[in-house]
Structure formats: C-alpha cells, structure tokens
Scaffold this motif. Structure first.
Motif: not given
Length: 122
Positions: A38-39, A45, A115
C-alpha cells in the motif's frame, strides 16, 4: 508474464471491513508468490502481506497482523485481501504484486497491478 488487476477499494468507516481482489492472467500464476502493498500520499510503498504459491505460507506487516488476511484461489487466478477493523491510517492505494522470490521488499516483485483506493473515514 503476469498481468494483475485489483478491485474492491472504496470508502469505508473506521471499524468496518473490506475485501480486495486481485485477478491475474498468465499461465504461470500459480508459481508466484503474491504480495499486497500500500502507498499513502507522500509516503513510500509499504509491505502489507504475502502468500506463497501454495497458499500455505503467509506473512504480514505488524501494523495489520490480526486484522488482515490474505488468501488465494489458484483455480480462479485470484488473490484476496480481507481487511477487518479498518483504521483511518489504513487509507492508501493498495497494490498486488507477483514475484518468484517475493518476500517483503518492493524489489522482490516483478509484476504489479494498477492499484485500488481504500479510504477509511474516522
């Protein structure tokens, strides 16, 4: 070659649950370790968790351990991220990734999805 497409991200209230999916194409999908990362805005990230190609071995970041669960269905070429007890700090774009020797580093993974956004409101 593996192509990955994430789905399932949306706005959810704190304490709620969400399941992300990652659909893969490619004949060798079931030989890859699948990871979730996740970022968040302005941040690097980060590793969330991973699952081995057999599905028998999983590992999670400390920040999500006990709340998130990864599973995979090789017959459907899909990996899932079940997220429970969500917190505002879980807000991020979530990516799935595939790698032959994938562990917890971004560099371990060769293929990435585009994403999906998860937003947790307080």
């Amino acid at each position: 070659q593996v192509q990955l497409v994430e789905s399932g991200g949306r706005l959810v209230e704190a304490g709620g649950s969400l399941r992300l999916s990652c659909a893969a194409s490619g004949r060798t999908f079931n030989t890859y370790t699948l990871g979730w990362f996740r970022q968040a805005p302005g941040k690097e990230r980060e590793f969330v968790g991973r699952i081995s190609w057999t599905g028998r071995i999983t590992a999670y970041a400390e920040s999500v351990k006990g709340r998130f669960t990864i599973s995979r269905d090789n017959a459907k070429n899909t990996v899932y991220l079940q997220m429970n007890s969500l917190k505002p700090e879980d807000t991020a774009v979530y990516f799935c990734a595939a790698g032959l020797g994938g562990y917890s580093d971004v560099k371990d993974y060769d293929y990435w999805g585009q994403g999906t956004q998860v937003t947790v409101s307080s």
